[in-house]
Design an enzyme around this catalytic site. Sequence first.
Site, PDB file in Angstrom:
ATOM      1  N   GLU A 287       0.817  -1.214   0.000  1.00 41.28           N
ATOM      2  CA  GLU A 287       0.000   0.000   0.000  1.00 41.28           C
ATOM      3  C   GLU A 287       0.852   1.265   0.000  1.00 41.28           C
ATOM      4  OE1 GLU A 287      -4.080  -1.437   2.162  1.00 41.28           O
ATOM      5  OE2 GLU A 287      -2.264  -1.382   3.391  1.00 41.28           O
TER       6      GLU A 287
ATOM      7  N   GLU B 231      -3.990  -9.580   3.761  1.00 38.63           N
ATOM      8  CA  GLU B 231      -4.807  -9.249   4.940  1.00 38.63           C
ATOM      9  C   GLU B 231      -5.948 -10.236   5.175  1.00 38.63           C
ATOM     10  OE1 GLU B 231      -2.633  -5.444   4.106  1.00 38.63           O
ATOM     11  OE2 GLU B 231      -3.476  -7.098   2.948  1.00 38.63           O
TER      12      GLU B 231
END
Length: 255
Positions: free
Chosen positions: A109, A129
């Site tokens: 990210e 995740e």
Amino acid sequence: MSTTEVRVERIGSTLLITLDRPQARNAVNAAVATGLAAALDELESDPALRAGVLTGAEGTFSAGMDLKAALRGESPEIPGRGFGGLTETELTKPLIAAVEGFAMGGGFELALACDLIVAAEDARFGLPEVKRGLVAAGGGVIRLPQRIPHHLAMELLLTGEPVTGRRAGELGLANRVTASGETAAVALQLAEQLALNAPLALAAVKTIVRAAHGVPEPTAFAAQREHLTQLMASADVREGMTAFAERRAPQWTGA
């Protein structure tokens, strides 16, 4: 401003920012987030700096959020600035990610929050995740489907499986794919190329791109006209035109 966890080095008009927690694969804890935010403030505030390069120490970009630190109650976010002090920060200057080794979870990210990505062919990009009961909330689920085709983005988000730097280049996620160990050098070359251009124009491009995303074209053009009016009144526009007419390199002042 270098800290223990984040080092900065000025190389010409570029600020090289290095995440420096190799013992934790440069995972982001509160100290890294604070240090990275400070480095970005230095990049933004100094007119002598034209671009930034973000990388990680000792062959790893970042393993993402430091889960052990999170369990201790540390936050890897800076209020108003997002994960690592970067993912929700609107920089006016170009930022290039130089990715070696792992860019996993929040590390991926951080790279997605940059304007350009240089990837080592054996780097690993992933958003795992879902394997931990989480979602990629630092921009992964928002930005990845904007950068690559929907179904390919969904595969990465739903399986949590990584792709190599070579595959990232094939998908259009990486601007350059290099041999291992060469990303920082290539990213610095790109930064030098960007620095040849007018800083106000670079900032305007970034602002217009953000304003145009997801809005109807008439709205985007209206926003562009507003920024273009300001840009056309700048000394740099006149300098660019004059330098072209005089067949010389422009001398930008950022005014």
